[in-house]
Design a protein around this motif. Sequence first.
Motif, PDB file in Angstrom:
ATOM      1  N   UNK A 154      29.055  19.120  10.980  1.00 52.14           N
ATOM      2  CA  UNK A 154      30.347  19.473  10.391  1.00 52.14           C
ATOM      3  C   UNK A 154      31.199  20.208  11.422  1.00 52.14           C
ATOM      4  N   UNK A 155      32.439  19.784  11.560  1.00 52.52           N
ATOM      5  CA  UNK A 155      33.390  20.487  12.424  1.00 52.52           C
ATOM      6  C   UNK A 155      34.240  21.374  11.520  1.00 52.52           C
ATOM      7  N   UNK A 156      34.053  22.681  11.568  1.00 53.95           N
ATOM      8  CA  UNK A 156      34.740  23.557  10.626  1.00 53.95           C
ATOM      9  C   UNK A 156      36.227  23.663  10.922  1.00 53.95           C
ATOM     10  N   UNK A 157      36.988  23.878   9.850  1.00 53.61           N
ATOM     11  CA  UNK A 157      38.415  24.135  10.010  1.00 53.61           C
ATOM     12  C   UNK A 157      38.671  25.553  10.496  1.00 53.61           C
ATOM     13  N   UNK A 158      39.939  25.920  10.541  1.00 55.51           N
ATOM     14  CA  UNK A 158      40.324  27.202  11.138  1.00 55.51           C
ATOM     15  C   UNK A 158      39.691  28.386  10.420  1.00 55.51           C
ATOM     16  N   UNK A 159      39.798  28.421   9.081  1.00 54.47           N
ATOM     17  CA  UNK A 159      39.269  29.594   8.368  1.00 54.47           C
ATOM     18  C   UNK A 159      37.751  29.658   8.454  1.00 54.47           C
ATOM     19  N   UNK A 160      37.100  28.488   8.441  1.00 52.81           N
ATOM     20  CA  UNK A 160      35.641  28.462   8.520  1.00 52.81           C
ATOM     21  C   UNK A 160      35.188  28.877   9.921  1.00 52.81           C
ATOM     22  N   UNK A 161      35.909  28.440  10.944  1.00 51.47           N
ATOM     23  CA  UNK A 161      35.594  28.882  12.310  1.00 51.47           C
ATOM     24  C   UNK A 161      35.707  30.391  12.418  1.00 51.47           C
ATOM     25  N   UNK A 162      36.761  30.957  11.838  1.00 49.61           N
ATOM     26  CA  UNK A 162      36.919  32.416  11.862  1.00 49.61           C
ATOM     27  C   UNK A 162      35.755  33.101  11.151  1.00 49.61           C
ATOM     28  N   UNK A 163      35.291  32.506  10.052  1.00 49.57           N
ATOM     29  CA  UNK A 163      34.156  33.073   9.329  1.00 49.57           C
ATOM     30  C   UNK A 163      32.905  33.071  10.183  1.00 49.57           C
ATOM     31  N   UNK A 164      32.635  31.936  10.841  1.00 50.03           N
ATOM     32  CA  UNK A 164      31.451  31.837  11.688  1.00 50.03           C
ATOM     33  C   UNK A 164      31.533  32.819  12.849  1.00 50.03           C
ATOM     34  N   UNK A 165      32.718  32.935  13.451  1.00 55.11           N
ATOM     35  CA  UNK A 165      32.863  33.896  14.553  1.00 55.11           C
ATOM     36  C   UNK A 165      32.678  35.325  14.058  1.00 55.11           C
ATOM     37  N   UNK A 166      33.105  35.600  12.830  1.00 57.08           N
ATOM     38  CA  UNK A 166      32.848  36.918  12.262  1.00 57.08           C
ATOM     39  C   UNK A 166      31.355  37.180  12.122  1.00 57.08           C
ATOM     40  N   UNK A 167      30.602  36.152  11.745  1.00 55.64           N
ATOM     41  CA  UNK A 167      29.153  36.291  11.643  1.00 55.64           C
ATOM     42  C   UNK A 167      28.524  36.511  13.012  1.00 55.64           C
ATOM     43  N   UNK A 168      29.079  35.840  14.032  1.00 55.50           N
ATOM     44  CA  UNK A 168      28.579  36.041  15.397  1.00 55.50           C
ATOM     45  C   UNK A 168      28.716  37.504  15.785  1.00 55.50           C
ATOM     46  N   UNK A 169      29.884  38.090  15.525  1.00 54.95           N
ATOM     47  CA  UNK A 169      30.104  39.473  15.932  1.00 54.95           C
ATOM     48  C   UNK A 169      29.289  40.441  15.073  1.00 54.95           C
ATOM     49  N   UNK A 170      29.092  40.118  13.804  1.00 54.05           N
ATOM     50  CA  UNK A 170      28.242  40.962  12.968  1.00 54.05           C
ATOM     51  C   UNK A 170      26.799  40.919  13.457  1.00 54.05           C
ATOM     52  N   UNK A 171      26.341  39.731  13.845  1.00 56.46           N
ATOM     53  CA  UNK A 171      24.972  39.619  14.347  1.00 56.46           C
ATOM     54  C   UNK A 171      24.792  40.417  15.633  1.00 56.46           C
ATOM     55  N   UNK A 241      35.833  25.753  19.787  1.00 64.00           N
ATOM     56  CA  UNK A 241      35.616  24.532  19.009  1.00 64.00           C
ATOM     57  C   UNK A 241      34.121  24.456  18.697  1.00 64.00           C
ATOM     58  N   UNK A 242      33.813  24.579  17.412  1.00 60.39           N
ATOM     59  CA  UNK A 242      32.433  24.678  16.963  1.00 60.39           C
ATOM     60  C   UNK A 242      32.039  23.452  16.153  1.00 60.39           C
ATOM     61  N   UNK A 243      30.756  23.213  16.099  1.00 64.79           N
ATOM     62  CA  UNK A 243      30.187  22.206  15.202  1.00 64.79           C
ATOM     63  C   UNK A 243      28.929  22.816  14.591  1.00 64.79           C
ATOM     64  N   UNK A 244      28.758  22.609  13.298  1.00 65.69           N
ATOM     65  CA  UNK A 244      27.593  23.121  12.592  1.00 65.69           C
ATOM     66  C   UNK A 244      26.639  21.966  12.327  1.00 65.69           C
ATOM     67  N   UNK A 245      25.410  22.104  12.782  1.00 65.14           N
ATOM     68  CA  UNK A 245      24.386  21.089  12.564  1.00 65.14           C
ATOM     69  C   UNK A 245      23.484  21.549  11.427  1.00 65.14           C
ATOM     70  N   UNK A 246      23.218  20.658  10.475  1.00 61.66           N
ATOM     71  CA  UNK A 246      22.413  21.092   9.352  1.00 61.66           C
ATOM     72  C   UNK A 246      21.595  19.999   8.713  1.00 61.66           C
ATOM     73  N   UNK A 247      20.800  20.417   7.725  1.00 54.63           N
ATOM     74  CA  UNK A 247      19.921  19.536   6.973  1.00 54.63           C
ATOM     75  C   UNK A 247      20.090  19.825   5.492  1.00 54.63           C
ATOM     76  N   UNK A 248      19.693  18.860   4.668  1.00 55.42           N
ATOM     77  CA  UNK A 248      19.787  19.046   3.217  1.00 55.42           C
ATOM     78  C   UNK A 248      18.759  20.065   2.750  1.00 55.42           C
TER      79      UNK A 248
END
Length: 329
Positions: A154-171, A241-248
């Motif tokens: 999944x290639x996240x949109x702008x708000x989702x990218x911001x969310x993921x980057x927020x998680x990066x900084x929290x981690x 530019x991020x991509x999220x790799x995942x499984x069901x």
Amino acid sequence: MSPITLTRPLVTSLVEDAVTAPSMHNAQPWRFVHRSGTDVIELHGDPSREMPHADPDHRALHLGCGAALFGLRVAAAHHGREAVPRLLPARGDPWHLADVHIRQAPGGDEGLAALRPALRMRHTSRFPFTEEQIATEILDGLRAAALLEGCWLEVPGAWHTDTVMGLVHTSELFEATDASVRAEIARWIRAGEAGEGAATEGIPSYALGPRQYDVTSPVRDFDVPRRVADRSSARFEKRPQLALLGTVEDTPSDWLRAGQAMQRVLLQATLDGLSTSLMSQPLEWPELRSDARDPVSTTGHVQMVIRLGYGPRGRATPRRPVPEVLDFA
């Protein structure tokens, strides 16, 4: 398709390609076994390379081994063979991750074989990327690569990218307050100091990339203690530019499939002229990992965050000699 008896030179060549795979902190947590007279190469996890604090359930270890498994498949296709994996074949041995049957395959898998040059071209880049946008056609090709391995990208949109980057900084904050995790990371950094581990494993100082000018960098800084004195500083891209790799699902077999998909995506991205880096930091904390997925999506479990873009290619990091990771029985 028919079974073959494997020779030592062929097995050695296949494993040489397989171990170019990425792994958490370049720990290279894999072992291969070939039993004489069979067409099987066994893939095992190496418990001496586990990370009990950052990876207590061995999810990241399975991802790395899955990536090595995909490299083995690519190498087999290059040699006109087909590598057919059976995942988790030994119910009583959680470290026995796969049996890979090597078969004759007239014509081979041209799609897999075409990826072989990228095995030694692909290197993690912890350098700034440009702001140039990746073409939709390229991203669609990477999505297709993941689907071929039974995973989604999944290639996240702008708000989702911001969310993921927020998680990066929290981690990063979580990591800064956890001495056990910091010590675990330090074990795998090679800064040229006395008493460090083998030079054939871990992350050498030249692969750390530059320090960031500000706090917006999408790249993990493995040298927070500043053991490497001569690192330059740089500004990173404002919107990575991020991509999220995942499984069901989220089982060990899913992790192995995700590792294969991850390597397939990385190799295809390399052939497409992209530089890449892996961002596992927010996925190492259970309380953050679930927040990485799109809350309005039903796509399942995020296994890796991949940073994509145009910029300097990373340099090759060391690999353990094949005799250290391959046994003939």
